[in-house]
Structure formats: structure tokens, C-alpha cells
Design an enzyme around this catalytic site. Sequence first.
Site, PDB file in Angstrom:
ATOM      1  N   ASP A 159      12.917   6.033  -9.445  1.00  0.00           N
ATOM      2  CA  ASP A 159      13.039   7.216  -8.587  1.00  0.00           C
ATOM      3  C   ASP A 159      14.371   7.918  -8.854  1.00  0.00           C
ATOM      4  O   ASP A 159      14.446   9.148  -8.928  1.00  0.00           O
ATOM      5  CB  ASP A 159      12.943   6.794  -7.116  1.00  0.00           C
ATOM      6  CG  ASP A 159      11.724   5.919  -6.877  1.00  0.00           C
ATOM      7  OD1 ASP A 159      10.608   6.386  -7.110  1.00  0.00           O
ATOM      8  OD2 ASP A 159      11.906   4.741  -6.495  1.00  0.00           O
ATOM      9  N   HIS A 187      10.825   2.354  -1.818  1.00  0.00           N
ATOM     10  CA  HIS A 187      10.174   2.882  -3.026  1.00  0.00           C
ATOM     11  C   HIS A 187       8.753   3.268  -2.639  1.00  0.00           C
ATOM     12  O   HIS A 187       7.805   2.521  -2.809  1.00  0.00           O
ATOM     13  CB  HIS A 187      10.158   1.851  -4.150  1.00  0.00           C
ATOM     14  CG  HIS A 187       9.249   2.283  -5.271  1.00  0.00           C
ATOM     15  ND1 HIS A 187       9.517   3.364  -6.081  1.00  0.00           N
ATOM     16  CD2 HIS A 187       8.039   1.819  -5.679  1.00  0.00           C
ATOM     17  CE1 HIS A 187       8.531   3.526  -6.937  1.00  0.00           C
ATOM     18  NE2 HIS A 187       7.614   2.611  -6.712  1.00  0.00           N
TER      19      HIS A 187
HETATM   20  P1  NAX Z   1      -0.769  -4.196 -14.361  1.00  0.00           P
HETATM   21  O1  NAX Z   1      -1.951  -4.335 -13.450  1.00  0.00           O
HETATM   22  O2  NAX Z   1      -0.940  -3.620 -15.719  1.00  0.00           O
HETATM   23  O3  NAX Z   1      -0.091  -5.635 -14.552  1.00  0.00           O
HETATM   24  C1  NAX Z   1       0.169  -6.483 -13.478  1.00  0.00           C
HETATM   25  C2  NAX Z   1       0.025  -7.885 -14.006  1.00  0.00           C
HETATM   26  O4  NAX Z   1       0.409  -8.774 -12.974  1.00  0.00           O
HETATM   27  C3  NAX Z   1      -1.414  -8.243 -14.395  1.00  0.00           C
HETATM   28  O5  NAX Z   1      -1.434  -8.706 -15.731  1.00  0.00           O
HETATM   29  C4  NAX Z   1      -1.789  -9.343 -13.400  1.00  0.00           C
HETATM   30  O6  NAX Z   1      -2.624 -10.320 -13.981  1.00  0.00           O
HETATM   31  C5  NAX Z   1      -0.422  -9.904 -13.053  1.00  0.00           C
HETATM   32  N1  NAX Z   1      -0.364 -10.622 -11.784  1.00  0.00           N
HETATM   33  C6  NAX Z   1      -1.035 -10.391 -10.639  1.00  0.00           C
HETATM   34  N2  NAX Z   1      -0.736 -11.310  -9.720  1.00  0.00           N
HETATM   35  C7  NAX Z   1       0.143 -12.145 -10.289  1.00  0.00           C
HETATM   36  C8  NAX Z   1       0.802 -13.314  -9.833  1.00  0.00           C
HETATM   37  N3  NAX Z   1       0.582 -13.809  -8.608  1.00  0.00           N
HETATM   38  N4  NAX Z   1       1.656 -13.932 -10.679  1.00  0.00           N
HETATM   39  C9  NAX Z   1       1.858 -13.461 -11.918  1.00  0.00           C
HETATM   40  N5  NAX Z   1       1.235 -12.367 -12.413  1.00  0.00           N
HETATM   41  C10 NAX Z   1       0.410 -11.713 -11.607  1.00  0.00           C
HETATM   42  O7  NAX Z   1       0.310  -3.403 -13.524  1.00  0.00           O
HETATM   43  P2  NAX Z   1       1.628  -2.667 -14.041  1.00  0.00           P
HETATM   44  O8  NAX Z   1       1.299  -1.263 -14.376  1.00  0.00           O
HETATM   45  O9  NAX Z   1       2.322  -3.510 -15.030  1.00  0.00           O
HETATM   46  O10 NAX Z   1       2.461  -2.596 -12.662  1.00  0.00           O
HETATM   47  C11 NAX Z   1       2.969  -3.766 -12.054  1.00  0.00           C
HETATM   48  C12 NAX Z   1       3.496  -3.458 -10.658  1.00  0.00           C
HETATM   49  O11 NAX Z   1       4.566  -2.538 -10.721  1.00  0.00           O
HETATM   50  C13 NAX Z   1       2.463  -2.838  -9.730  1.00  0.00           C
HETATM   51  O12 NAX Z   1       2.558  -3.480  -8.462  1.00  0.00           O
HETATM   52  C14 NAX Z   1       2.924  -1.410  -9.619  1.00  0.00           C
HETATM   53  O13 NAX Z   1       2.509  -0.810  -8.401  1.00  0.00           O
HETATM   54  C15 NAX Z   1       4.416  -1.584  -9.682  1.00  0.00           C
HETATM   55  N6  NAX Z   1       5.230  -0.398  -9.997  1.00  0.00           N
HETATM   56  C16 NAX Z   1       6.440  -0.303  -9.411  1.00  0.00           C
HETATM   57  C17 NAX Z   1       7.318   0.730  -9.688  1.00  0.00           C
HETATM   58  C18 NAX Z   1       8.659   0.815  -9.040  1.00  0.00           C
HETATM   59  O14 NAX Z   1       9.355   1.804  -9.285  1.00  0.00           O
HETATM   60  N7  NAX Z   1       9.117  -0.150  -8.228  1.00  0.00           N
HETATM   61  C19 NAX Z   1       6.921   1.827 -10.603  1.00  0.00           C
HETATM   62  C20 NAX Z   1       5.809   1.456 -11.524  1.00  0.00           C
HETATM   63  C21 NAX Z   1       4.720   0.611 -10.917  1.00  0.00           C
HETATM   64  O15 NAX Z   1       3.845   1.439 -10.200  1.00  0.00           O
END
Ligand code: NAX
Length: 327
Positions: A159, A187
Amino acid sequence: MKAPVRVAVTGAAGQISYSLLFRIAAGEMLGTDQPVILQMLEITPALDALKGVAMELDDCAFPLLAGMVCTDDANQAFKDVDYALLVGARPRGPGMERKDLLEANAAIFSVQGKALNDHASRHVKVLVVGNPANTNALIAQRNAPDLDPRQFTAMTRLDHNRALTQLAQKTGKSINDITHMTIWGNHSSTQYPDIHQSKVDGAAATDLVDHDWYASDFIPTVQKRGAAIIDARGASSAASAANAAIFHMRDWAQGTAAGDWTSMGVYSDGSYGIEKGLIYSFPCVCKGGDWEIVQGVDISDFSREKMTATEQELQEERDAVKALLPS
Ligand code: NAX
């Protein structure tokens, strides 16, 4: 060459990690003289995909990559880690209410908080990226009573970076000319991007842009940028989120630029009247591997209203998972 440090990344087969892991292994986070051991956590069904990521990391022949662990066991992933980037989270599924989402993530982050408490280095630096990032960080922190709450942070650097670019483009300047940007709060779309202290090439940002643009264009653009990326790309921010995670950890470990600050979701000590114990984004300066909240920033009535709105959202999120928080 220094001794390797251990870096845990969760959600390691996901799209953010696909950018993040390679940059960590290239030395962009901790320095090009710092070897790293990557400890990657995934859920069991994603372990095959994670193996593919590890094979690609191998194929990069990174000189700084001193080892890898791929696991679905949080205790193993966090064993002796110096840095933990908690990226994996449960996305919102069809028909899932906000409260269901908060609870599903509370379950994940309480397990991970306990594992960090029991297995990580006593000096571990934790960054939560997975959403809802601030509340997930709070849950992990509350489940790690043997660690200092200050070791748990949430990412608002994306952000912050988005805000820098919007202001640079509006004023026709380079982002290198801009300092003292602040993201306050959560966020989420209630975050408050604040330019009242920002300088553009030494001039006050508020003298260069009109208030209407600031209130009606800049603030909502930054708040809703994540949704705009999804509309345009058909997928959520990934490379820019990974970049922000690198910048957050780099600054925490190596220090913020002289004369400037950054934005980090950190444990509130009550600064600016924000409830103690919330994970709230503040202007922070990092030095010697530690962070501190910048004090003495003037808060106008306009700012106070927005800071309170985002604080209230964080209180509501916390209250929604209260039953799952250790007392
Ligand atoms: P993806 O869905 O591509 O990848 C997430 C991965 O986490 C998947 O491979 C899944 O299998 C794994 N996962 C789920 N539960 C798990 C657990 N208990 N232990 C270990 N691995 C686990 O998502 P991606 O685009 O990489 O985003 C990841 C996270 O970042 C999401 O929650 C998203 O909302 C968040 N974001 C946060 C941002 C921020 O500024 N704070 C911005 C970007 C993003 O939106």
C-alpha cells in the site's frame, strides 16, 4: 562468507511465493553476502507443486542458496528460523461470510503462531502477508507467548509503495523524490494513506496537490488498488506483493533509508491513541534490526477520523475471532 540464516516461507507453492522465493535466494532481501536456507511450508495437496518450485530454485544455481526444506509440517518449517514470511492463507470461498474467513484463518495462524513459539529462533522476525494480514498477525502473536509481540508484523508496504507511485505520477516526479509517506491502520479498504508529512523533492506534498484530488482520487485509488489489479489481470497482485515483502524485511533487517520512514503493521503500544495490542500500520523507522514507531506526527481532524475508522475495523476483526484467542 557469513553463516547461512534460515528463512521460512508459507504458501510456498502460491503465486506470491513464485516471485518471492527467487528474490530471497538471489540475496535481494538480506544482502548479497548472506546465504539463506529456505524452509518452505505448504498444505499436503500442494507438496507436488512445491517440489516443482524447489526444482526450479535448484536450477537457478543461486550461490547464496545453502539449503531447502519442503514440508507440510509447521513445526519443521519454523525450526530455528530467523525470518518467517507467512504468505499462505485461506482465500474466501463461495458463500463464505467474512466471519467464516476470519475463523478459517484464525485456525491456520494459531497453529503457526504456536509452532513459531516452540521452534523458531528467539530472535525471529515474522511478517504476515496472508489476508486478513493484520488480524492474522495478531492471532499468530497471541499464540506465541514466549516471543516478544514486537516480533510479529503485518504487511502494508505494498500500500505504501502504491501511494508513492500515485503521488509521483500526479506531481510528475520520480518516486526517488518522495519521502515520509504513511499508511495508517489495516491492510484493507479502510487503510488511510496519509500525505500530510510527505515531501516531494523537498516541498510539502499538500502544497503540490489539491485536497479534492487527495480525498476523492488518491485515497480511494490506493485503498482499492488491489481490486483494480484483479480486474485488470484476472488474478491478485503477486510480483508487487512479493516485492513489498522483500522491502519490508530488508528494511527491518538492514534499516530504513536515512531521513525517511516506512509503513509497517506493528504491535500498537498506544501511540497516537490507537488501542494497545492491535496490529496497526504506523510510520516506522528501522535501525539495528529493530523498528520503532515515529512519534510526534501532527494528526489533523481529517486524519483522526480516518485513523479511527480503520482502528474500529481492526477491533471488529479481533472481536470476531476473540473466542479463538488465548487470554
Ligand atoms: P495463492 O492462492 O496463489 O497461494 C497461497 C498458497 O498458500 C497456496 O499454495 C496454498 O496451498 C497455501 N496455503 C494455504 N493454507 C496454507 C497453510 N495452512 N499452510 C501453508 N500454506 C498454505 O495466493 P497468493 O496470491 O500467493 O496470495 C497469498 C496471500 O497473500 C493471500 O491471502 C492474499 O490475500 C494475500 N495478499 C496480501 C497482500 C498484502 O499486501 N498484505 C497483497 C497481495 C495478496 O493479496
